[in-house]
Design an enzyme around this catalytic site. Structure first.
Site, PDB file in Angstrom:
ATOM      1  N   ASP A  97      18.767   8.574   0.925  1.00  0.00           N
ATOM      2  CA  ASP A  97      17.689   8.138   0.034  1.00  0.00           C
ATOM      3  C   ASP A  97      18.091   8.222  -1.432  1.00  0.00           C
ATOM      4  O   ASP A  97      17.675   7.395  -2.241  1.00  0.00           O
ATOM      5  CB  ASP A  97      16.443   9.003   0.272  1.00  0.00           C
ATOM      6  CG  ASP A  97      15.249   8.527  -0.534  1.00  0.00           C
ATOM      7  OD1 ASP A  97      14.949   7.322  -0.496  1.00  0.00           O
ATOM      8  OD2 ASP A  97      14.618   9.355  -1.218  1.00  0.00           O
ATOM      9  N   LYS A 152      14.206  17.576  -3.022  1.00  0.00           N
ATOM     10  CA  LYS A 152      12.760  17.445  -3.171  1.00  0.00           C
ATOM     11  C   LYS A 152      12.117  18.815  -3.191  1.00  0.00           C
ATOM     12  O   LYS A 152      12.694  19.806  -2.735  1.00  0.00           O
ATOM     13  CB  LYS A 152      12.169  16.603  -2.028  1.00  0.00           C
ATOM     14  CG  LYS A 152      12.671  15.173  -1.971  1.00  0.00           C
ATOM     15  CD  LYS A 152      11.931  14.372  -0.933  1.00  0.00           C
ATOM     16  CE  LYS A 152      10.520  14.041  -1.357  1.00  0.00           C
ATOM     17  NZ  LYS A 152      10.474  13.141  -2.520  1.00  0.00           N
ATOM     18  N   ARG A 160      25.748  15.923 -17.022  1.00  0.00           N
ATOM     19  CA  ARG A 160      26.419  16.849 -17.937  1.00  0.00           C
ATOM     20  C   ARG A 160      27.926  16.638 -17.844  1.00  0.00           C
ATOM     21  O   ARG A 160      28.520  16.872 -16.789  1.00  0.00           O
ATOM     22  CB  ARG A 160      26.079  18.309 -17.614  1.00  0.00           C
ATOM     23  CG  ARG A 160      24.662  18.697 -17.989  1.00  0.00           C
ATOM     24  CD  ARG A 160      24.370  20.161 -17.683  1.00  0.00           C
ATOM     25  NE  ARG A 160      23.023  20.503 -18.136  1.00  0.00           N
ATOM     26  CZ  ARG A 160      22.735  21.017 -19.324  1.00  0.00           C
ATOM     27  NH1 ARG A 160      23.715  21.272 -20.173  1.00  0.00           N
ATOM     28  NH2 ARG A 160      21.492  21.273 -19.668  1.00  0.00           N
ATOM     29  N   LEU A 168      18.776   1.667 -11.392  1.00  0.00           N
ATOM     30  CA  LEU A 168      19.606   1.052 -12.429  1.00  0.00           C
ATOM     31  C   LEU A 168      18.774   0.486 -13.572  1.00  0.00           C
ATOM     32  O   LEU A 168      19.320   0.146 -14.620  1.00  0.00           O
ATOM     33  CB  LEU A 168      20.463  -0.063 -11.816  1.00  0.00           C
ATOM     34  CG  LEU A 168      21.535   0.407 -10.824  1.00  0.00           C
ATOM     35  CD1 LEU A 168      22.231  -0.783 -10.187  1.00  0.00           C
ATOM     36  CD2 LEU A 168      22.539   1.302 -11.515  1.00  0.00           C
ATOM     37  N   HIS A 218      21.428   6.176  -5.735  1.00  0.00           N
ATOM     38  CA  HIS A 218      21.117   6.535  -7.119  1.00  0.00           C
ATOM     39  C   HIS A 218      22.269   7.296  -7.782  1.00  0.00           C
ATOM     40  O   HIS A 218      22.768   6.906  -8.849  1.00  0.00           O
ATOM     41  CB  HIS A 218      19.863   7.413  -7.176  1.00  0.00           C
ATOM     42  CG  HIS A 218      18.609   6.720  -6.738  1.00  0.00           C
ATOM     43  ND1 HIS A 218      18.499   5.355  -6.665  1.00  0.00           N
ATOM     44  CD2 HIS A 218      17.390   7.211  -6.369  1.00  0.00           C
ATOM     45  CE1 HIS A 218      17.279   5.034  -6.251  1.00  0.00           C
ATOM     46  NE2 HIS A 218      16.594   6.144  -6.070  1.00  0.00           N
ATOM     47  N   SER A 256       0.820  -1.223   0.000  1.00  0.00           N
ATOM     48  CA  SER A 256       0.000   0.000   0.000  1.00  0.00           C
ATOM     49  C   SER A 256       0.848   1.265   0.000  1.00  0.00           C
ATOM     50  O   SER A 256       0.309   2.368   0.020  1.00  0.00           O
ATOM     51  CB  SER A 256      -0.912   0.009   1.239  1.00  0.00           C
ATOM     52  OG  SER A 256      -0.131   0.036   2.429  1.00  0.00           O
TER      53      SER A 256
END
Length: 498
Positions: A351, A454, A464, A296, A356, A121
């Protein structure tokens, strides 16, 4: 003829003048001609010469047109051949993919196939997990009788659950997919009674033709604090041991299996990561555990290696001699949106930045692996990480977003999930920009500028690679050349030149 008309005097002179101006006529003509004969012959010769020039010009024009038509036909033939080859390659790739998917579907159909999504959920499940499962379902990878069971604490009806997970599902397969999805609400991720009932529920939805044989994939889209609790109870209640494993024999190709997929972040630091790995290892074998970073799987992230190592033009300039800096940014326009329970514990650095963005950084900076095997790619990425210098405070900016000026967006602390939490005055970081350095021969002193946040002005993720302008060229003030890879939205790669 015009010259002859103005010549007076000796006929022989007139004839010699005529012979001189009419090429090829001198040797054939009589030595002496009268004016009338000379004029007549001159007119005929002039007309013949003019006609010859016009004919030659027409022939040249026709030849030029003919050559142009031949070139156009050759270009068209080349284009048709190229298009045919591309179609053949696409058809071959599609056939190979179809064959692979068919084999995978047949393999998964040897026993009941059940996917259990823990945290069904939550935000991650509805935005990433279920859309990914839907794509696999549409591609024909999953068996027709696959069961996708959602488990969470929220009390939701089947209709409410379907509405929640179908927000990003599009196409003709939505209804068939939702018919294979079910939901089971438990009291908590550490509640044994809930897991026992979940095991009974799964057994009831699996097809009886498999006689209790079941292959199961458990996907933990949960807060990291419950990873160990989930793994412990997955082993106790959901691991379907077959007779061969119970007898200590090596499993055959027909043996049932269990896989547990764990999302990032995997711990808060090295110590907690090691402790988490050791705890999970006491319940599950290493071959049963998959630690993943869903970033990924993005198309452009996967294509970074293809872009780098299939285009040899980059080999000579992909280093500190030519590259001025590398900028990696991930901007999110979305705010907290009720995810305070998870986000306030980890923040943007754990996070986004440490998983990432570092994954993207390693793909940009790594050396060419000896193959595309997972272990070889991982080894090259680890070599890069070992060369990354620690973050420095003087090169880092952190912040927390506040309310928007127009009042349409509340600040971080005003979000309901923070305001009603045990830490309403949280100083958790929602924006970070830092400069990292990869201290090796290829990248020494090249800054890797990493930025994430965020509730920013737009949603955009890009890389870049900016090249140097040493000022010694004819245009020393020219803009820097760049290679830009936009990972989202509207994936693209382009090169900026002057």
């Amino acid at each position: 003829a015009g010259i002859v008309k103005h010549v007076k005097g000796d006929k022989k002179f007139k004839s010699s003048m005529l012979f001189h101006f009419v090429p090829g006529f001198k040797d054939k003509a009589p030595k002496v001609v009268d004016d009338a004969s000379a004029l007549q012959s001159n007119e005929v010769a002039a007309k013949s010469s003019s006609a010859s020039r016009h004919s030659q010009s027409d022939n040249n024009s026709e030849a030029s047109m003919y050559n142009l038509r031949l070139a156009a036909l050759a270009d068209k033939k080349h284009e048709n051949a190229l298009e045919t080859r591309q179609q053949q390659e696409a058809a071959a790739t599609q056939k190979q993919t179809r064959h692979l998917f068919t084999e995978l579907q047949q393999t998964l159909s040897r026993a009941a196939c059940t996917v259990i999504v823990f945290g069904a959920s939550g935000h991650l499940a509805k935005t990433k997990t279920y859309p990914a499962l839907y794509d696999l379902f549409c591609e024909g990878v999953l068996p027709d009788d696959v069961n996708i069971v959602g488990f969470a604490r929220s009390q939701l009806s089947k209709t409410e659950f379907d509405q929640k997970i179908s927000l990003k599902l599009k196409g003709d397969c939505v209804e068939p997919f939702l018919s294979r999805c079910t939901y089971f609400a438990g009291k908590g991720y550490d509640d044994d009674e809930s897991y026992a009932k979940l095991a009974q529920f799964i057994a009831s939805v699996e097809d009886k033709k498999y006689n209790g044989r079941s292959n199961r994939v458990a996907y933990l889209a949960t807060p990291p604090t419950v990873f160990v609790s989930c793994c412990q109870r997955i082993k106790k209640y959901l691991k379907n041991e077959d007779e061969q494993k119970e007898n200590g024999d090596a499993p055959s190709s027909s043996s049932c299996w269990l896989r547990v997929i764990i999302e990032k972040p995997f711990g808060k630091d090295l110590a907690s990561s090691n402790a988490l790995a050791n705890s999970i290892a006491s319940f599950l074998t290493e071959s049963e555990v998959y630690r993943i970073d869903h970033y990924l799987a993005k198309e452009l992230v996967q294509n970074i290696m293809v872009f780098r190592f299939s285009n040899v033009i980059w080999d000579a300039i992909w280093n500190r001699k030519y590259i001025r800096c590398v900028k990696i940014s991930m901007k999110e326009s979305a705010a907290l949106e009720g995810r305070g329970g998870y986000y306030d514990e980890y923040g943007v650095i754990r996070d986004v930045l440490q998983n990432h963005l570092l994954q993207v950084l390693t793909l940009v900076a790594m050396e060419q692996p000896c193959s595309l095997r997972a272990e070889d790619v991982r080894d090259e990425k680890v070599k890069v990480l070992k060369c990354v210098k620690p973050m420095q405070e003087q090169r880092t900016v952190v912040a927390q977003y506040g309310a928007s000026e127009d009042g349409t967006q509340v600040g971080y602390r005003e979000d309901a999930s923070i305001k009603q939490s045990s830490n309403p005055n949280s100083n958790q970081i929602t924006f970070v920009q830092t400069v990292l350095f990869v201290d090796n021969g290829r990248w020494a002193n090249v800054p890797f500028i990493c930025k994430a946040g965020k509730a920013l002005d737009s949603r955009n993720t890009e890389i870049r690679i900016q090249f140097k302008n040493d000022g010694l060229c004819l245009f020393p003030d020219a803009n820097f050349n760049e290679i830009v890879m936009r990972l989202q939205p509207n994936e693209a790669i382009w090169c900026k030149v002057n």
